[in-house]
Write a protein that holds these residues in place. Sequence first.
Motif, mmCIF file in Angstrom:
data_model
loop_
_atom_site.group_PDB
_atom_site.id
_atom_site.type_symbol
_atom_site.label_atom_id
_atom_site.label_comp_id
_atom_site.label_asym_id
_atom_site.label_seq_id
_atom_site.Cartn_x
_atom_site.Cartn_y
_atom_site.Cartn_z
ATOM 1 N N LEU A 114 -8.707 38.619 70.528
ATOM 2 C CA LEU A 114 -7.524 39.490 70.439
ATOM 3 C C LEU A 114 -7.698 40.540 69.358
ATOM 4 N N LYS A 115 -7.860 41.787 69.801
ATOM 5 C CA LYS A 115 -7.985 42.883 68.844
ATOM 6 C C LYS A 115 -6.597 43.404 68.528
ATOM 7 N N LYS A 116 -6.357 43.699 67.245
ATOM 8 C CA LYS A 116 -5.046 44.221 66.856
ATOM 9 C C LYS A 116 -5.028 45.746 66.921
ATOM 10 N N SER A 117 -6.216 46.347 67.079
ATOM 11 C CA SER A 117 -6.255 47.814 67.079
ATOM 12 C C SER A 117 -7.494 48.303 67.818
ATOM 13 N N ASP A 118 -7.529 49.614 68.036
ATOM 14 C CA ASP A 118 -8.592 50.261 68.793
ATOM 15 C C ASP A 118 -9.527 50.992 67.829
ATOM 16 N N GLU A 119 -10.808 50.659 67.885
ATOM 17 C CA GLU A 119 -11.799 51.354 67.039
ATOM 18 C C GLU A 119 -12.464 52.501 67.774
ATOM 19 N N SER A 120 -12.208 52.618 69.083
ATOM 20 C CA SER A 120 -13.017 53.549 69.878
ATOM 21 C C SER A 120 -12.742 55.024 69.553
ATOM 22 N N TRP A 121 -11.621 55.327 68.871
ATOM 23 C CA TRP A 121 -11.355 56.731 68.506
ATOM 24 C C TRP A 121 -12.383 57.232 67.487
ATOM 25 N N LEU A 122 -13.113 56.304 66.859
ATOM 26 C CA LEU A 122 -14.161 56.685 65.911
ATOM 27 C C LEU A 122 -15.434 57.114 66.635
ATOM 28 N N ASN A 181 -8.658 54.709 74.532
ATOM 29 C CA ASN A 181 -7.316 55.266 74.671
ATOM 30 C C ASN A 181 -7.436 56.784 74.519
ATOM 31 N N PRO A 182 -7.398 57.513 75.642
ATOM 32 C CA PRO A 182 -7.655 58.959 75.595
ATOM 33 C C PRO A 182 -6.573 59.759 74.869
ATOM 34 N N LEU A 183 -5.443 59.109 74.512
ATOM 35 C CA LEU A 183 -4.403 59.821 73.753
ATOM 36 C C LEU A 183 -4.766 59.960 72.270
ATOM 37 N N ALA A 184 -5.745 59.167 71.801
ATOM 38 C CA ALA A 184 -6.011 59.082 70.358
ATOM 39 C C ALA A 184 -6.836 60.250 69.812
ATOM 40 N N VAL A 185 -6.343 61.472 70.026
ATOM 41 C CA VAL A 185 -7.055 62.667 69.544
ATOM 42 C C VAL A 185 -6.137 63.557 68.699
ATOM 43 N N GLY A 186 -4.951 63.033 68.336
ATOM 44 C CA GLY A 186 -3.919 63.848 67.684
ATOM 45 C C GLY A 186 -4.313 64.443 66.344
ATOM 46 N N GLN A 193 -4.946 46.275 71.562
ATOM 47 C CA GLN A 193 -6.322 46.788 71.524
ATOM 48 C C GLN A 193 -6.407 48.296 71.785
ATOM 49 N N TYR A 194 -5.293 48.901 72.240
ATOM 50 C CA TYR A 194 -5.278 50.347 72.492
ATOM 51 C C TYR A 194 -4.556 51.133 71.393
ATOM 52 N N LEU A 195 -4.020 50.433 70.396
ATOM 53 C CA LEU A 195 -3.320 51.132 69.299
ATOM 54 C C LEU A 195 -4.354 51.667 68.310
ATOM 55 N N PRO A 196 -4.392 52.988 68.083
ATOM 56 C CA PRO A 196 -5.446 53.545 67.232
ATOM 57 C C PRO A 196 -5.071 53.561 65.743
ATOM 58 N N ASN A 197 -4.230 52.615 65.321
ATOM 59 C CA ASN A 197 -3.818 52.549 63.903
ATOM 60 C C ASN A 197 -3.939 51.130 63.393
ATOM 61 N N ILE A 198 -4.119 51.015 62.081
ATOM 62 C CA ILE A 198 -4.191 49.693 61.450
ATOM 63 C C ILE A 198 -3.656 49.819 60.032
ATOM 64 N N VAL A 199 -3.052 48.742 59.504
ATOM 65 C CA VAL A 199 -2.555 48.815 58.125
ATOM 66 C C VAL A 199 -3.683 48.488 57.147
ATOM 67 N N TYR A 200 -3.682 49.187 56.014
ATOM 68 C CA TYR A 200 -4.699 48.965 54.985
ATOM 69 C C TYR A 200 -4.549 47.567 54.386
ATOM 70 N N SER A 201 -3.288 47.174 54.083
ATOM 71 C CA SER A 201 -3.045 45.842 53.517
ATOM 72 C C SER A 201 -2.522 44.921 54.594
ATOM 73 N N HIS A 202 -3.258 43.844 54.879
ATOM 74 C CA HIS A 202 -2.840 42.998 56.002
ATOM 75 C C HIS A 202 -1.828 41.933 55.582
ATOM 76 N N ASP A 203 -1.434 41.946 54.312
ATOM 77 C CA ASP A 203 -0.499 40.907 53.864
ATOM 78 C C ASP A 203 0.955 41.312 54.061
ATOM 79 N N ILE A 204 1.175 42.448 54.715
ATOM 80 C CA ILE A 204 2.566 42.897 54.840
ATOM 81 C C ILE A 204 3.108 42.599 56.230
ATOM 82 N N GLU A 205 4.389 42.293 56.246
ATOM 83 C CA GLU A 205 5.021 41.914 57.506
ATOM 84 C C GLU A 205 5.739 43.081 58.168
ATOM 85 N N SER A 206 5.609 44.262 57.582
ATOM 86 C CA SER A 206 6.359 45.384 58.172
ATOM 87 C C SER A 206 5.683 45.830 59.474
ATOM 88 N N HIS A 207 6.404 46.603 60.283
ATOM 89 C CA HIS A 207 5.861 47.064 61.565
ATOM 90 C C HIS A 207 4.792 48.117 61.348
#
Length: 297
Positions: free
Chosen positions: A206-214, A220-225, A256-270
Amino acid sequence: GDAMLRELRRRWRSYKYRFVPWLALNLRRQRRTLRYVPESSQDKIIADEDVFETLLKTFKALFINDFSRQADILALLPEAKCQYLELLAVEQKRSKANSCNSQGLHVFSPEEVLFNTLGFTVSRDRSSLVSAGTGVFVSKGFVPKGTIVSMYPGTVYRKHEPIFFQSLGNPFIFRCIDGVLIDGNDKGLSRSVYRSCSRRDQLGPLKKSDESWLTATLQNPLAVGQYVNNCSHEKAANVYYQEFDVPGHFPVELKQYLPNIVYSHDIESHLRCVVLVALRDINQGEELFSNYYTVIS
């Protein structure tokens, strides 16, 4: 002496990305590298619900198109598996009706999936603005006003988190209204930080995010903003940045298609995402231009 030096070096290596002594001083000087959104900006043009529905629809279509690769994930999610098998059956009926070929489901490119789902596709190309480098174009189809036309990828930092080294000469840092920063640079240190956060947060298949925009081949072809250029006197804005917090009930298999990730993984925020929304109808061949940020020089 040598052992101590080695230990110090080892510690510095593991610590250097969090080293912040000049952050406060330099952020002022480095302002020119931020895409700065004034706090008075009006943020939402379309409802969060519409953003959610569009992302869900697009990601589900990408997931079904990529179904053969999803077996490990679906083994963990039996309920989701039943749901997708039903959707797949509908899709197979539809594609058989549209073609004489009954060899099973045709696998489309992610760009084709985007076109089949939302009626357009976007891609990076040389900007029509002199000296602007890369830009983003509607390469096929038609974008109605109020449609999400791309996403701003990158690592998400809260106000107090260290982004000094990543921010040096980096034109891809987007500042949200509440001071949250998104680093959309796909090179150098920014790239390494995103990759390591992404791998840190992966749970088995289970991937929490998409690395393919790199890379050059986007899942996810939308990840060019991050490549959308700012409007100018000659080119009026046709898209607008809108912030969106991914809700807790977002399907885990589609993250797996979300092109964002949080820097600190200890936070419960969205997770914070930024989408680009069309301010007017946009035709095939047009370049996207954004507004609602000013580059502070």
